[in-house]
Design an enzyme around this catalytic site. Structure first.
Site, PDB file in Angstrom:
ATOM      1  N   ASN A  21     -10.793  85.490 -14.708  1.00 36.43           N
ATOM      2  CA  ASN A  21     -12.237  85.311 -14.577  1.00 36.43           C
ATOM      3  C   ASN A  21     -12.702  83.924 -14.997  1.00 36.43           C
ATOM      4  OD1 ASN A  21     -13.168  87.971 -13.750  1.00 36.43           O
ATOM      5  ND2 ASN A  21     -12.391  88.678 -15.728  1.00 36.43           N
TER       6      ASN A  21
ATOM      7  N   HIS B  39     -12.785  83.525  -9.679  1.00 37.13           N
ATOM      8  CA  HIS B  39     -11.671  83.498 -10.633  1.00 37.13           C
ATOM      9  C   HIS B  39     -11.099  82.088 -10.672  1.00 37.13           C
ATOM     10  CE1 HIS B  39     -10.642  88.069 -10.882  1.00 37.13           C
ATOM     11  NE2 HIS B  39     -11.880  87.804 -11.235  1.00 37.13           N
TER      12      HIS B  39
ATOM     13  N   ARG C  57     -16.231  94.573 -19.534  1.00 36.66           N
ATOM     14  CA  ARG C  57     -15.605  95.468 -18.543  1.00 36.66           C
ATOM     15  C   ARG C  57     -14.442  94.771 -17.817  1.00 36.66           C
ATOM     16  NH1 ARG C  57     -14.055  95.573 -13.380  1.00 36.66           N
ATOM     17  NH2 ARG C  57     -15.993  94.555 -12.734  1.00 36.66           N
ATOM     18  N   ASP C  58     -14.749  93.818 -16.987  1.00 36.36           N
ATOM     19  CA  ASP C  58     -13.711  93.161 -16.188  1.00 36.36           C
ATOM     20  C   ASP C  58     -12.722  92.415 -17.078  1.00 36.36           C
ATOM     21  OD1 ASP C  58     -12.272  92.023 -14.134  1.00 36.36           O
ATOM     22  OD2 ASP C  58     -13.875  90.736 -13.412  1.00 36.36           O
TER      23      ASP C  58
ATOM     24  N   CYS D  95      -5.623  87.665 -14.522  1.00 34.22           N
ATOM     25  CA  CYS D  95      -5.635  88.292 -13.199  1.00 34.22           C
ATOM     26  C   CYS D  95      -4.349  89.070 -13.009  1.00 34.22           C
ATOM     27  CB  CYS D  95      -5.770  87.248 -12.103  1.00 34.22           C
ATOM     28  SG  CYS D  95      -5.718  87.990 -10.475  1.00 34.22           S
TER      29      CYS D  95
ATOM     30  N   HIS E 165     -18.449  86.024  -7.626  1.00 29.94           N
ATOM     31  CA  HIS E 165     -17.533  86.413  -8.710  1.00 29.94           C
ATOM     32  C   HIS E 165     -16.241  85.608  -8.514  1.00 29.94           C
ATOM     33  CE1 HIS E 165     -16.022  89.706 -11.523  1.00 29.94           C
ATOM     34  NE2 HIS E 165     -14.896  89.104 -11.163  1.00 29.94           N
TER      35      HIS E 165
END
Ligand code: MG
Length: 312
Positions: free
Chosen positions: A261, A221, A26-27, A252, A219
């Site tokens: 990520n 990055h 997804r991300d 990003c 979460h």
């Protein structure tokens, strides 16, 4: 594959086991330029499960016009075995997205909120305060349907427009999301500007506000190379759920960097060295990320994937 392993040196002050919440399909794919065919996405998810990931967020039921990469959400979910031991959460931006997700059989959903005014306007077309009214019926209806709803909170450390985000503002936003009935709060360093003591201070502030680390996921990055240092700070604070993206998928979009990520492989490598259980087969994961990188036409930005595939 014969390869080097980190020496396991256990630090008794750190958790014995963590849950890696995989966000690559997804991300990761949401932020990659390439459109990946639906059967390839389904195979990606299956390979991640086979590699031992205990939970895999698979797609977003966002309007197809906003995120063409994920326009096949219902088709993808239809190819997956829902109701098995590995949950497949999906992002739902609003009630319409929730309806589509529930109709497709999903029973784990996530909403995506902002800790800042600027990002609420940019990403949600809302305001910081109005977003809760938008998410309240989504979370309530999900729970009424027997689903759990995770809440992402983005821009928890810095915002590209507003700069550093006050800790009290982040705690206020996160607490309101949990009060809506969210099952877990994922604190996102969306532009990757957080550093280790900032992580500690933020988690301390949540603790003071009555939100324990058992309700929090991190979460991170890796935009500025801080994701693992920040992960270690969060482990020291007792956090046991970490979001990561296989192969570091997902640049990003808000910072001009190839790296977004935290790569799941980089996280796994560090956890292995720390002797922290996670259940993931690193070699199977690296093979999966290498295979997906070939589909995307670009090499994985993960340092561990690079090290393990270039014969060091
Ligand atoms: Mg992310």
């Amino acid at each position: 594959m014969s390869r080097l392993l980190p020496m396991r040196v256990r630090d008794a002050s750190l958790p014995e086991r963590v849950t890696i919440y995989e966000v690559g399909p997804r991300d990761g794919l949401q932020n990659e330029g390439a459109l990946v065919p639906t059967p390839v996405k389904a195979e990606f998810v299956e390979r991640l499960v086979a590699a031992g990931l205990p939970i895999v967020e698979v797609t977003s039921f966002v309007h197809p016009r906003w995120v063409p990469q994920l326009a096949d959400a219902a088709d993808l979910v239809g190819l997956l075995e829902l109701g098995g031991p590995v949950p497949f959460p999906v992002l739902v931006p609003n009630e319409r997205g929730l309806e589509r997700a529930l109709a497709a059989g999903c029973r784990h959903v996530a909403v995506f909120a902002s800790a800042t005014e600027a990002f609420a306007r940019l990403n949600l077309n809302s305001t910081l305060d109005a977003q809760y009214a938008m998410f309240a019926p989504v979370v309530t209806r999900a729970r009424d349907a027997g689903a759990d709803a995770r809440a992402y909170l983005s821009m928890c450390f810095g915002d590209p427009t507003e700069g550093p985000v006050p800790i009290a503002q982040v705690v206020a936003a996160g607490t309101r999301l949990l009060d809506l009935g969210a099952s877990q709060l994922s604190l996102g360093d969306t532009i990757g500007v957080g550093t280790a003591a900032h992580v500690t201070a933020l988690l301390d502030a949540f603790g003071t506000a009555g939100v324990g680390v058992d309700r929090i996921a991190m979460h991170f990055h890796d935009t500025y190379g801080q994701a693992l240092a920040n992960t270690l700070a969060a482990l020291r604070a007792g956090v046991t759920t970490f979001d990561a993206s296989a192969g570091g998928l997902g640049g990003c979009p808000y910072a001009k960097s190839a790296t977004g990520n935290l790569a799941t492989e980089d996280l796994v490598w560090m956890l292995d060295g720390l002797g922290i259980e996670h259940g993931v087969d690193l070699d199977a994961l690296v093979r999966t990320s290498t295979w997906m990188a070939a589909h995307l036409g670009r090499p994985s930005p993960s340092a561990v994937v690079r090290a393990l595939t270039t014969g060091t």
